[in-house]
Design an enzyme around this catalytic site. Structure first.
Site, short mmCIF file in Angstrom:
data_model
loop_
_atom_site.label_atom_id
_atom_site.label_comp_id
_atom_site.label_asym_id
_atom_site.label_seq_id
_atom_site.Cartn_x
_atom_site.Cartn_y
_atom_site.Cartn_z
N LYS A 1 0.83 -1.20 0.00
CA LYS A 1 0.00 0.00 0.00
C LYS A 1 0.87 1.25 0.00
CE LYS A 1 -4.22 2.00 1.64
NZ LYS A 1 -5.47 1.83 2.44
N HIS B 1 -18.95 -2.73 -1.83
CA HIS B 1 -19.66 -1.55 -1.33
C HIS B 1 -21.14 -1.62 -1.66
CE1 HIS B 1 -15.84 1.22 -1.06
NE2 HIS B 1 -15.90 0.29 -0.11
#
Length: 375
Positions: free
Chosen positions: A242, A267
């Site tokens: 990341k 989501h």
């Protein structure tokens, strides 16, 4: 990207501390990873100076760790306050955000006041957002206590609250001053929360590191058993990946979108069911299965890749079948996704093992994926 020190200058050595730097010029900071970090004085040195600190936590985490963090901060700040929020994704909203801001205003907190986010991703996102908007920005520190937060949400500066029409639709990019990932806090996690964190670890393999994917497969049982050496490596490698991505694309104008592998479907599941029905990691795990299927249907990956991902996600204790919300409802929810452009849904797909990209897909093809995996 990773260095180690043994903490010999600390009162409690507790084992090596791994340091993963996030390189963002004047916004750069370190992620500290290791056991017993909460109780090491060195963990809390070198943070922004201020008259006051405010620890934001929730009703589940505060009884476990608040007193220890407050004790470590007391020598550094004349006043150490706490704001305790309700626990759960459904409380990641304006009301909870206002509770933080109300406290800051009621105590006349100035723009040097340091916020400390003690908890999982919900606490971290809301505390970071409050820090970003209070007096146009005050410093904050992430102290993630869940696996998901340690490997993903606490790193990279994404802060947000949810809206009834879409997850994380209101927020800001705002970097913390430090991330303190104490592996011992993971001992408090229920098995379901641990599995949810594994979803965000698993995603880093197919999008960026094929060898890490193989390592996860070989060490999944150790991770589920909370083996500290395995957890340390998984958290470290996830943060390194990341850090590499965020260092190139802090505000998600391109490359950083690959970190959302599985999230477009995920989501939609969270919003469609109602926040909190499924944990975020559960929705992402299932979403990765659907996104892997879409990668196969687009001709980017062989069918064996889908089988491999589905088996791994199922072994991790995560759902591989999606709730039946209806194809049209899924499409409606996914068009609200932040990666959509001009109403076209954009998916993170795997273009080769360890390499991801953004693609659109015909609604009919997406419908085939949903029909295959919705119960």
């Amino acid at each position: 990207m990773m260095t180690e020190h043994d903490g010999n200058n600390d009162d409690l050595s507790g084992g090596p501390v791994r340091v993963v730097p996030i390189a963002l010029d004047e916004r750069s900071y370190d992620i500290l990873i290791g056991p017993a970090l909460l109780d090491r004085p060195a963990t809390w040195q070198g943070l922004p100076k201020a008259a006051a600190a405010v620890i934001v936590s929730n009703e589940t985490i505060a009884p476990l760790f608040l007193a220890r963090v407050r004790a470590q901060l007391a020598p550094h700040y004349a006043r150490v306050d706490a704001v305790i929020l309700s626990d759960g994704e459904r409380y990641k909203d304006w009301d909870s955000l206002n509770r933080i801001v109300d406290h800051l205003l009621a105590t006349a907190s100035d723009r040097k006041t340091v916020l400390f986010a003690l908890g999982g991703g919900v606490v971290g996102d809301m505390t970071g957002f409050a820090a970003a908007i209070y007096m146009r920005g005050v410093p904050f520190v992430q102290v993630p206590t869940t696996l998901l937060a340690q490997v993903d949400s606490s790193v990279g500066g994404k802060t947000a609250i949810n809206h009834p029409l879409g997850k994380n639709m209101l927020g800001a990019f705002y970097q913390p001053a430090r991330v303190i990932a104490d592996l011992d806090t993971l001992d408090s996690l229920p098995p379901r929360e641990l599995a949810a964190g594994l979803a965000e670890i698993i995603k880093y393999g197919p999008i960026a590191d094929a060898e890490f994917l193989s390592w996860i497969e070989a060490n999944l049982d150790a991770l589920l058993a909370r083996d500290k050496a395995a957890l340390a490596h998984a958290v470290q490698r996830s943060c390194e990946i990341k850090a590499w991505v965020v260092g190139q694309d802090e505000r998600e104008s391109g490359l950083r979108a690959i970190l959302n592998f599985g999230h477009t479907f995920g989501h939609a599941i969270e919003t469609g069911l109602g926040y909190g029905e499924w944990l975020h990691g559960e929705a992402v795990g299932c979403g990765m299965v659907l996104a892997s299927d879409l990668s196969v249907r687009l001709g980017l990956m062989p069918p064996e890749f889908l089988t491999r991902m589905r088996k791994l996600i199922e072994r991790a204790g995560l759902p591989v079948r999606a709730p039946r919300l209806g194809v049209e409802r899924y499409l409606e929810l996914m068009r609200v996704d932040k990666k959509s452009e001009g109403g076209e849904i954009r998916f993170v797909v795997i273009e080769g093992l360890g390499r991801a990209g953004m693609r659109g897909a015909p609604d009919a093809l997406v419908a085939e994926v949903l029909d295959a995996y919705c119960d």
